[in-house]
Every structure is written in C-alpha cells, then in structure tokens.
Design a protein around this motif. Structure first.
Motif, mmCIF file in Angstrom:
data_model
loop_
_atom_site.group_PDB
_atom_site.id
_atom_site.type_symbol
_atom_site.label_atom_id
_atom_site.label_comp_id
_atom_site.label_asym_id
_atom_site.label_seq_id
_atom_site.Cartn_x
_atom_site.Cartn_y
_atom_site.Cartn_z
ATOM 1 N N LEU A 64 0.831 -1.208 0.000
ATOM 2 C CA LEU A 64 0.000 0.000 0.000
ATOM 3 C C LEU A 64 0.864 1.255 0.000
ATOM 4 N N ARG A 65 1.961 1.242 0.741
ATOM 5 C CA ARG A 65 2.841 2.413 0.775
ATOM 6 C C ARG A 65 3.495 2.657 -0.596
ATOM 7 N N GLN A 66 3.795 1.569 -1.293
ATOM 8 C CA GLN A 66 4.379 1.736 -2.628
ATOM 9 C C GLN A 66 3.412 2.465 -3.558
ATOM 10 N N VAL A 67 2.149 2.057 -3.531
ATOM 11 C CA VAL A 67 1.152 2.729 -4.366
ATOM 12 C C VAL A 67 0.968 4.160 -3.902
ATOM 13 N N ASP A 68 0.966 4.375 -2.582
ATOM 14 C CA ASP A 68 0.812 5.715 -2.037
ATOM 15 C C ASP A 68 1.966 6.611 -2.488
ATOM 16 N N THR A 69 3.173 6.087 -2.442
ATOM 17 C CA THR A 69 4.334 6.869 -2.870
ATOM 18 C C THR A 69 4.255 7.195 -4.364
ATOM 19 N N PHE A 70 3.843 6.198 -5.137
ATOM 20 C CA PHE A 70 3.723 6.405 -6.593
ATOM 21 C C PHE A 70 2.712 7.503 -6.910
#
Length: 588
Positions: A64-70
């Motif tokens: 989820l953090r990866q998508v949030d960062t993206f």
C-alpha cells in the motif's frame, strides 16, 4: 449378603483401595499432562498463525505504501501541478496540454508495478486524463468521493472497482504545493488484484495442510484469496475470532488482522488438524502410559496385599482359641516384626485385663463406700440459713444493727445463690437488682468508705424476666477491676431501663475506675467471643465469659452479648440488652 461379607476382607480392601488411589492419580496426572501440553501445542500453533498474520499485514502495508508513494509522485510532478493550477484558475486545459500530461503519467507508470491505470479529475469532477470524456461522480459512488475529501490529501483505499472486478480503486486529493496545498482535484488509481497476492508463490496451492489467506476490502468484497473452492467469504468474515470455521468440509482456525492504512481485513485459515497434529500423538501416549501403569500397579498391589494380610490371618487363627476359655497369652512366632509386636501387645493386654478384672471389683466396693460417706457429709442449706438467723437475733439483742443487716444480707445472698433443682432458673430484673444490692451492702462494709453505689430502675424494667445471676458477676467485676484499682473513693452504678430498640430492656453496670485502653478492649472482646474472658474473683466464681455464654444461650437470636465500653482515666461500662418477654413460663 453373606457372600459379600466374606469378600469384605482386609486384603480386598487394601487391593481395591490401592487400585482406586492409583487409578485416580494416574488419571489426574494424565488428564493434567494432556490438558497442559495440548494447551501449549495449541498456543504455539496460534502464535505461529498470528505471526503469519502480522507478516502478511506488514507485507500488505508495504504494497500500500508503494502505491501511495507512486500516486504522491504523480500528483506532485511539475506538469500535473501546473495543469491543475491552470484548471483551478478557470483556464481550460487544451488537448495538447492534456497530451503532455499523458507523457508525464506514462513515464511514472514505467517505474511502478501492479498499476492498471491512472485518472485525473478537476474539482468539478471533470476528467482531464485519460483523453476521454467522463466525470468522477459517474465513475465512482459519491461516498467514495467524500472518503477522498476526508483524507485531505492522503490516499483513500476504496475497494473493488465497480466497473472492473479484477481491479482495486484508490483516490487522493491533488494539492497544489506552491499554493499552500490548495485543493485542486482528484487522482484515481486502479491497481491489479494480483498485486495484493500475499501467499508464498513457491508453496503448493493443493497442499492440504497449508495456510489459506484472504484479503477483503472495507465492504467485505474479496481483493485476494486462496481459500478452498466453494468457501463462503461472508460467513468466514462473520465468524470473526471463533475457535474454528468449517470450509469445504474441513475445519479451519480463523485469525483476522486489520490494516490500519486501508481498513482492509486479512483472514488466515489454518487447518485444525495441522495446528493440533501433536495433540493426537500426545493423547495416545498418555492413554498407553495410564494403561501400562495401571496393569503394573495391579500386579504389585496384589502381591503387597497378600504379604500384609497372610501373617494377620495366621494371628487371627491363633487368637480365636482364646474364646474357648479364659484369657491366655499366645505363643506364636511370626516372621514380620510388626506382627510379632502385635502378638506381644496382645499378650500384654491379656495380662493387664486379668489384673484389671480384680482391680475393678475392688474399686466398685470402695466407690460404693465413698458415695455413702459423701451423702452422709452433705450439709442441709436450711442449717446454714438457721445459723445466720441466730446470728442476726444475737446481734440485734446486743445493739449491733449494722452487723445484723450484713448478716441478713448474707442470708439473702446465700438463699438466692443456693438453689435446688426444683427451684426456678428464671427471675425478674428486680430480683437480680435486689441480689446485687445485698452484695453491694456486704462489699460496702468490707471496703468501709471507699465504695459508693446506686441502683436505678423503673417498675416496668424490674418486672422483666431474666436468667438468674447475670447482674451480680458484672457488679463484682466492676468492684474488683474498677473500684479496688482506684485511689480514693470509687463509684458503682447499676441501671435497668427500656432500650432504644422497642421491646428490649438495657441493663448497665458502670464504674469510675482507671479504665482500659482500646487494645485491651479488643483483646477482651475476642476472648469473650472465644469463650475465655475475665473471671469475677481471681480464679473463682461466675466470670464475664460465663455471663456471655448464658446470654448467647438464652438470647441467641435476639441479643448481641456483653457490650464493653471504656476509656483510660474515665471508667468502664458493661451492658447487655434482653427482650422483655412478659409471661415467660418458668423453667425448673
């Protein structure tokens, strides 16, 4: 019944008793061991499952953090910020500008995994990207838009895409960095469901003892799952933290974790057989151990009971011969030391019984003679009363009126105390006060001018029934421990009056002696409660404990016993309350 009586032997009792005890011990130990170890195995299995759930939740948070960062990188890129600021100022974005936005977004998508598409909308829900026409409120429900607004720039994970069940939707507000993070529109991202696969790819899907994981969005829809075919996701979610849930004809332990970032739930199903596979082995080991222990103890108990009872049976046979004649010692030698000691004890007992037969006969004769002499030595109380009466008249003739009154008081005191079996046990409060008055007159003469006393009672209280000799011991105690322990003149007051409780009479004896402290009062109350307590006159007479016992005996359900109140330097007050039972039948 006779047959059962013949089976009731010491040998059988020892055998059955030992067997029962051993079976209870083995059963208790086996049950306890099985319970503790099985609980330990189950706890370890649950800890392992919970650890797996924590790891899965951690992995999900990373995704989820990866998508949030993206999405944050896309929303804060220079091109997107410029176009969104332009729209916010009311200047429409041209087709060429929208194409430049497409190049910027495609460049960011090249470095991301699992992203299916990105969509950009203005504040009035108009689509800027991709290059098609559409609106945000026609794309997703209004509730999802409100959830994105509530996030205030944070990515809001909303769940399965209504138009594409193989994708998950998340939305965030686009904020303009150069304009104090002003609200400028929405960025919608669609993520492949396969992006959220949490299970190990190397693990066989068909393995019967593997753990099953399921990921559900806030609405309970399946995001990712490797549950058995035909599993009811809604029923699994409703089960919560139950001990087990049945899926596809197999029992599973269900563990649930919730992702704080997205509000999604991770449910892990572990086969019960896999989690408790060691318990069945443990159960078999315990049962085998109990059976083997029981059989071994059965054999050993049989041998031990035979060794114990055989010498005793031989001794019984030898002792039965004593019934044929007089008591005679037996001369039988046994191999066991305890049986020989029993034989010696029996022989000593026979000798002692023969001697006691003669001694008892002689004692019976002596006792009869002693009782006769005791009866002859009894004094008739009337002889004592007549003698005191003679003293009184002799003192009257010589003018010794004070001594004569003391003799009369002593005569009345003795008449009151010395009662025959046919005289009454119950008297009135007035009789008790009159008896206390005679005692105080005698003590007044003995103590000369050191004693002052008073007796107060109304007529109603004087007629109340009361057991004999309850007041005089309290008066005697007040003089002994109060007046005699005081320097100078002491006072004793006796009072009988209606109590604050309706239907009760309060009798109180007070003195102005040195008093006692709180610790001594506590010890006195404890001793009275235990049946000890002070005595009235240095080891003789009727003491406070006797009065306490009689109060509780006669008024067990109505009174509370003696009430002791005292303070150092003030004096002591002892009182009790009795019910005013008028018309009580006198008991002899």
């Amino acid at each position: 019944m006779n047959r059962l009586g013949r089976l009731n032997t010491l040998r059988n009792q020892i055998f059955l008793g030992f067997m029962a005890v051993m079976l209870i011990v083995l059963g208790a130990v086996g049950f306890f061991t099985y319970g503790q170890v099985s609980a330990l195995l189950r706890d370890n299995a649950e800890k392992h499952i919970r650890q797996t759930a924590v790891q899965a939740a951690g992995k999900l948070d990373v995704l989820l953090r990866q998508v949030d960062t993206f999405t944050a990188q896309v929303a804060t890129s220079a091109t997107i910020q410029e176009r969104m600021a332009q729209e916010l100022d009311g200047r429409k974005t041209s087709f060429a500008e929208r194409q430049s936005m497409q190049q910027e977004i495609r460049k960011n998508e090249a470095y991301a995994t699992g992203i299916r598409s990105l969509e950009l909308y203005t504040t009035d829900y108009r689509m800027l990207f991709p290059l098609t026409e559409g609106s945000l409120n026609g794309r997703v429900p209004e509730a999802w838009i409100r959830a994105a607004d509530a996030g205030k720039g944070r990515l809001a994970w909303l769940g399965v895409d209504p138009r594409d069940p193989d994708a998950v939707v998340a939305i965030r507000n686009v904020r303009l960095v150069d304009r104090s993070f002003a609200y400028a529109g929405y960025l919608l991202v669609r993520v492949e469901k396969s992006y959220f696969e949490l299970t190990d790819e190397n693990e066989s899907v068909d393995s019967p003892d593997r753990e099953r994981m399921g990921l559900f969005d806030g609405a309970g829809q399946v995001v990712a799952s490797d549950f058995p075919e035909g599993a009811d996701a809604e029923r699994i979610l409703r089960s919560g933290e139950e001990e087990s849930v049945r899926v596809g004809g197999e029992d599973y332990m269900a563990i649930e974790r919730r992702s704080e970032a997205a509000g999604w739930r991770i449910v892990i199903l572990t086969p019960v057989d896999y989690a408790t596979e060691g318990i069945s082995v443990l159960r078999t080991v315990v049962l085998v151990a109990v059976v083997i222990g029981g059989v071994l103890f059965l054999v050993l108990t049989f041998i031990l009971s035979t060794m114990i009872t055989r010498p005793i049976l031989n001794l019984i046979k030898a002792m039965r011969n004593a019934k044929l004649g007089t008591l005679r010692p037996i001369s039988v030698t046994f191999s066991a030391m305890e049986i020989n000691e029993l034989n010696n004890t029996y022989n000593q007992m026979v000798g002692s019984l023969n001697e006691l037969i003669e001694v008892v006969y002689e004692k019976e004769i002596v006792q009869s003679r002693t009782e006769l002499k005791a009866l002859q030595a009894q004094i008739n109380p009337h002889f004592l009363f007549n003698t005191l009466e003679a003293f009184y008249w002799a003192l009257e003739e010589k003018g010794e009126e004070e001594l004569a009154e003391i003799v009369v008081a002593m005569s009345g005191l003795f008449r009151y105390v010395i009662s025959r079996a046919d005289e009454e046990e119950w008297v009135t409060v007035g009789d008790e006060l009159d008896h206390a008055e005679r005692y105080l007159k005698i003590m007044d003469m003995r103590m000369v001018d050191r004693l002052a006393w008073r007796i107060e009672a109304d007529e109603e209280s004087r007629r109340a029934p009361i057991p004999k000799l309850l007041v005089q011991p309290l008066v005697e105690n007040a003089i002994l421990h109060g007046v005699e322990q005081r320097l100078g003149r002491g006072e004793v007051g006796v009072r009988a009056e209606p109590s604050d409780r309706p239907g009760f009479i309060r009798v109180e004896v007070a003195d102005n002696g040195p008093g006692i402290d709180a610790e001594r009062i506590r010890e006195l109350r404890e001793s009275l409660a235990q049946g000890a307590g002070g005595r009235s006159s240095k080891g003789s007479g009727v003491g406070l404990a006797n009065v306490e016992k009689r109060l509780r005996l006669y008024y067990a359900s109505a009174g509370e016993g003696l009430i002791v109140e005292s303070a150092p330097g003030v004096g002591t007050k002892v009182s009790f309350e009795i019910p005013d039972h008028r018309g009580r039948e006198k008991t002899g």
